[in-house]
Structure formats: structure tokens, C-alpha cells
Scaffold this motif. Structure first.
Motif, PDB file in Angstrom:
ATOM      1  N   GLU A 143       0.818  -1.225   0.000  1.00 27.52           N
ATOM      2  CA  GLU A 143       0.000   0.000   0.000  1.00 27.52           C
ATOM      3  C   GLU A 143       0.852   1.276   0.000  1.00 27.52           C
ATOM      4  OE1 GLU A 143      -3.731   0.063   1.924  1.00 27.52           O
ATOM      5  OE2 GLU A 143      -3.550  -1.983   2.662  1.00 27.52           O
ATOM      6  N   ASN A 146      -1.095   5.374   0.203  1.00 20.36           N
ATOM      7  CA  ASN A 146      -1.890   5.988   1.260  1.00 20.36           C
ATOM      8  C   ASN A 146      -1.270   7.327   1.660  1.00 20.36           C
ATOM      9  OD1 ASN A 146      -3.916   3.978   1.663  1.00 20.36           O
ATOM     10  ND2 ASN A 146      -2.372   2.692   2.640  1.00 20.36           N
ATOM     11  N   TYR A 470      -6.252   2.835   3.182  1.00 20.47           N
ATOM     12  CA  TYR A 470      -6.225   1.431   3.633  1.00 20.47           C
ATOM     13  C   TYR A 470      -7.557   0.687   3.401  1.00 20.47           C
ATOM     14  CZ  TYR A 470      -2.148   3.268   6.106  1.00 20.47           C
ATOM     15  OH  TYR A 470      -0.966   3.898   6.411  1.00 20.47           O
TER      16      TYR A 470
END
Length: 510
Positions: A143, A146, A470
Motif C-alpha cells: 500500500e 496511502n 487502507y
């Protein structure tokens, strides 16, 4: 060709009653640009940790390359960035790091600034540059976008397009479409790997779901028809059998041939009933194989308070400042009742400061306390006004502060526990997750907790600061639907371009 292999891999965390993975087997080419897609709490980060060798499960897993995890741990944010580079890779070659920085559109002067002074986007780019400069590793990228603005996301997407040999965990649909050539999807009941990007997989999934829904309806009707036919056949067979049993052998109309005829008729009726029951069982078995991975998110709801004013927030040539630092100068905008307004701009341009200033002004005007702790900007020029008595429901960027159990959290927030839990269930919390301490939840699940508590609160204005950080792609679609169909007033910061395209909101550039 090097292949990462897993055979019959199972894993459960200590004390957990259920496995994260059960008999998982796969083969991955180390040259692939693989996107890893799953709902929050489904085990994406756990799988990366298994590939890193940090966790040990049952079964076998073979990784023929050196895995490198992103983001690496940075222990001292006060160090110069060049010292952080050495901490991440003690054998780094400066020219290679500079080469990767240039590809990421990152000015190499940041190497000689303290790491904590870099923006989120600069830190992300720098750490990716260091790891890719190693050239010998296989990156597990968890990720990366973010908290990043649109420009930084685009730069990272373009950079990853040029690379190969990585697994990318992301819920950003546009990023996945830009830079992956295979996807691995952890479904509700199984796992699949296919060639293509997110959109190619999603189009096929929608077709498969539509087909299975149609087949499911056909089988439901077929099962009902077979049940009815089996009951009728059973009834006829029982009637014939009862006639055969009740006949008096002394009756002149009754003879051996009559008994034989009735017996054969009864046998055929029983056989027909059994055949119908077997066909019904086969149809039921076929039906069980359908809809196991159907993603049919339930609709979310918000019930806002009614306010008599049409203008909720108005800023005129407003300047916001923190001690010793100006956050934003001379900005103006108006937020009217029923509007969805998204603040846009680069990281650090003052978007979150505007949200905090609006919340502070509304709290001051109503005499209520503020909704968050931390530094709040002062209005040092121009003016910012809010409608009298404005009630605000707020979702902050950061959810890491959440502690304790969800029931206690609902009491602290003054929200209805049943409604709160219902919303969390709709956002894919299992019953077991509802009993977990919030510290044990994934980052995406924690963000869902904040969103659910905000939806539970009746307010005039909902202020959400990067609500999708998220959050898994399926829940993003639920939130898109909520915003698109519901009549409420929203002031938000969000950088997910696919999300913003799908929402008919108004953008205000700072």
C-alpha cells in the motif's frame, strides 16, 4: 524462469480460532508485476510476511529470490535522509539511488535534509528508490499510495510501469491498472491468479457473478420443481402400496395378477421418486458451488440532521497559520447545504488545516468542545464562518490511536451499538472481528471503525479526511454508492482518482 511456490499453505495467528489461510497453493513468476487484491483483514500483509520468512505456517513455501518489504522500518526520523538510505541499505551505491530518484521525479537535494522534513510522497519515493536501486531483490510493496496526493500517485504508477518483479498490495484501482500485468485475488472462499490488470479482472468477475446469479435462480426453480414432483410421486407410490396391502385375498375381484400389477406400479413409482430425489441432490450440489465469491456489498446509510441555513461554511481570503508557519494563504470557498465538496491539492498545501479550522470554528460558534486533539491552525487573515449550531461528524486521517473493544468505543462516542455493529458487518466485519480489541485490527478495518462511527452520528455536516486510506476496493465502491445516492453535506479530502471520478462532487483546488 524463477518461480515462487506455495503448497498447501495454512496459517493462523496464535490464539485465533480460525485460519487466515487454508491449504493455499500457487505459483508466481518472479518477473511478473503482480497486484494483490483482497478485502481488509483477508491476509494480504500476512502473506507478504510469510514470503519474507517472518512468519511460519503449515505446508511449504519456496522463494528463490531475495524479498524486500516496502515500507522498510526507519528507526530515527531525525537523521539526514542520506543516513536513512544507509540504514535501509548499508551497501547502497549513491549513483543508483540518484538514478531511481530521478525516475521518480524526486529532487536529490532531499538526501541532505532531515528525513522527517520530507512529505509523505517524498518519503515514499525515496524508500522505493533505495529498494529498487538494490537490483537484486524482489519487492513486496504494501500500500504505497496511502496519504499521497494525485501527483505523487501518478509518479509512482509511471515508475512501477517500468519495473518488473514485484508484488503490489493496493486498493487504488487506477494505480493497479497503470502498472500490473497479473493479479492475485484472495476471494471469500478461494484464491485466483490471472493475467491482466484490475479492470480486466473486475470486468470478468462481474460477468461471472452475473452468470452465477442467473444459474442460481435457475437451480432454485429446478430444485423447487423436483421437490414438488418427488412429493407427488411419493404420494402416488404410497397410495398404490396401500391399495395392494388393503386388498382382501378372498375378494373375487382380487387375484395374483392384480397384486403383481399393483406391486410393479408401486415399484416404478418408488424408483421415479428416488430418481427425482437424486436429481434434486445433484442440483443442490451444483447450487452450493455458486456465489461463494460473490461480492454484493450491502447499501450503507446516513441520516443527517436538518438545518435551516443554506450556506454551511464560507471562507473569504482566509489565511491559516500554526506557530511559526503559515499553512495556507488567501483561500476562499463556499459550502452549501447538500453539496459534496472535495479539497484538492498537493501534500502539505493545507487541506487538512482547512478541515480542522472549519471544525474549530463550528465548535466555537456552538460552544461545544472540538472533535479532535492536536494542533489546530489559527485564522490570521480574512474570515471563516460557519452556520450557527452546525453539528459535525468527523473522520480523521489517522486511525492508529484506536484502542480497546468496539462496545466501549461505541459508548464513548455516544452512538447506538446495534446500528454501529450493523454498519461494520455491512463493511465486511465478521462476528469474530467485532469481538477483537481494536489494536488487533488491520489498518483498513480501523479506518472502517471511524467511518462507521461517523455514519452513526446524526450531523449537519460530515467532514472526512482521506477516508479511503487502507480501505479495500469493494468497500470503496460501497462508499461511492453512499455518497452518490444520499442527500447529505460532505466536505472531504481524497486522492483516489477513480473514486473522485465516480462521485459527482465539486472540487476546490488549494
Amino acid at each position: 524462469m524463477a518461480m515462487i511456490q506455495a503448497d498447501h499453505l495454512s496459517f493462523a495467528y496464535e490464539g485465533s480460532p480460525e485460519n487466515v489461510f487454508e491449504e493455499l497453493s500457487f505459483r508466481l513468476d518472479t518477473d511478473w508485476k503482480l497486484g494483490l487484491i483482497a478485502r481488509n483483514g483477508k491476509g494480504k500483509t500476512t502473506l507478504l510476511r510469510l514470503l519474507m520468512g517472518e512468519l511460519e505456517g503449515k505446508g511449504s513455501i519456496f522463494v528463490p529470490v531475495v524479498p524486500e518489504y516496502f515500507p522498510p522500518i526507519v528507526t530515527n526520523l531525525e537523521k539526514l535522509t542520506i543516513e536513512t538510505v544507509e540504514e535501509v541499505d548499508s551497501g547502497y551505491e549513491l549513483w543508483k539511488v540518484c538514478r531511481e530518484c530521478n525516475l521518480l521525479k524526486l529532487n536529490t537535494e532531499v538526501l541532505y535534509r532531515p528525513f522527517h522534513t520530507l512529505s509523505n510522497g517524498q518519503q515514499t519515493k525515496l524508500l522505493l528508490a533505495v529498494l529498487f536501486a538494490k537490483e537484486s531483490g524482489f519487492l513486496l510493496i504494501d500500500e504505497p499510495t496511502n496519504h499521497l496526493d494525485v501527483e505523487a500517485r501518478e509518479a509512482i504508477g509511471e515508475y512501477l510501469q517500468r519495473k518488473k518483479g514485484f508484488i503490489l498490495v493496493s486498493h487504488d484501482r487506477e494505480l493497479l491498472d497503470m502498472c500490473v500485468d497479473h493479479v492475485m485475488v484472495l476471494n471469500r472462499e478461494d484464491m485466483e491468479i490471472r493475467q491482466g490488470n484490475f479492470s480486466a479482472w473486475w470486468e470478468d468477475k462481474q460477468k461471472q457473478d452475473a452468470y452465477e446469479l442467473k444459474e442460481n435462480e435457475k437451480l432454485k426453480k429446478e430444485i423447487g420443481r423436483l421437490e414438488s414432483a418427488a412429493r407427488k410421486s411419493g404420494g402416488w407410490a404410497d397410495q398404490v402400496e396401500s391399495k395392494k396391502i388393503r386388498k382382501n385375498p378372498l375378494d373375487s375381484h382380487f387375484n395374483i395378477s392384480t397384486r403383481a400389477y399393483l406391486g410393479e406400479k408401486s415399484r416404478k413409482m418408488q424408483m421415479r421418486r428416488k430418481n427425482l430425489e437424486r436429481r434434486q441432490e445433484r442440483a443442490i450440489d451444483e447450487k452450493k458451488e455458486l456465489l461463494k465469491n460473490l461480492e454484493e456489498p450491502e447499501s450503507l446509510k446516513i441520516l443527517p440532521l436538518e438545518h435551516h441555513k443554506q450556506v454551511f461554511v464560507e471562507a473569504r481570503e482566509c489565511t491559516l497559520a500554526y506557530p511559526g508557519k503559515t499553512a495556507l494563504e488567501d483561500f476562499s470557498f463556499v459550502l452549501r447545504k447538500g453539496e459534496k465538496v472535495f479539497l484538492r491539492g498537493r501534500n502539505g498545501c493545507g487541506k487538512s488545516s482547512v478541515l480542522k479550522a472549519v471544525i474549530r470554528q463550528a465548535a466555537a460558534a456552538s460552544g461545544r468542545g472540538c472533535l479532535f486533539d492536536g494542533t489546530i491552525p489559527e485564522i490570521t487573515g480574512g474570515c471563516l464562518t460557519t452556520a450557527a449550531g452546525l453539528v459535525i461528524s468527523y473522520v480523521p486521517q489517522d486511525a492508529s490511536f484506536l484502542r480497546g473493544n468496539l462496545r466501549a468505543f461505541a459508548r464513548e462516542q455516544g452512538i447506538d451499538e446495534t446500528v454501529f455493529f450493523t454498519l461494520l458487518r455491512k463493511l465486511d466485519f465478521s462476528r469474530e472481528h467485532l469481538e477483537h480489541e481494536m489494536e488487533a485490527l488491520s489498518a483498513g478495518q480501523k479506518k472502517k471503525v471511524l467511518l462507521a462511527q461517523s455514519m452513526c452520528k446524526r450531523a449537519h455536516l460530515y467532514i472526512w479526511d482521506e477516508p479511503l486510506n487502507y480501505i479495500d476496493v469493494f468497500s470503496r465502491m460501497q462508499i461511492e454508492e453512499l455518497i452518490g445516492k444520499s442527500e447529505f453535506t460532505l466536505l472531504a479530502v481524497e486522492h483516489d482518482r477513480a473514486f473522485c471520478r465516480n462521485i459527482e462532487g465539486r472540487e476546490v483546488n488549494l
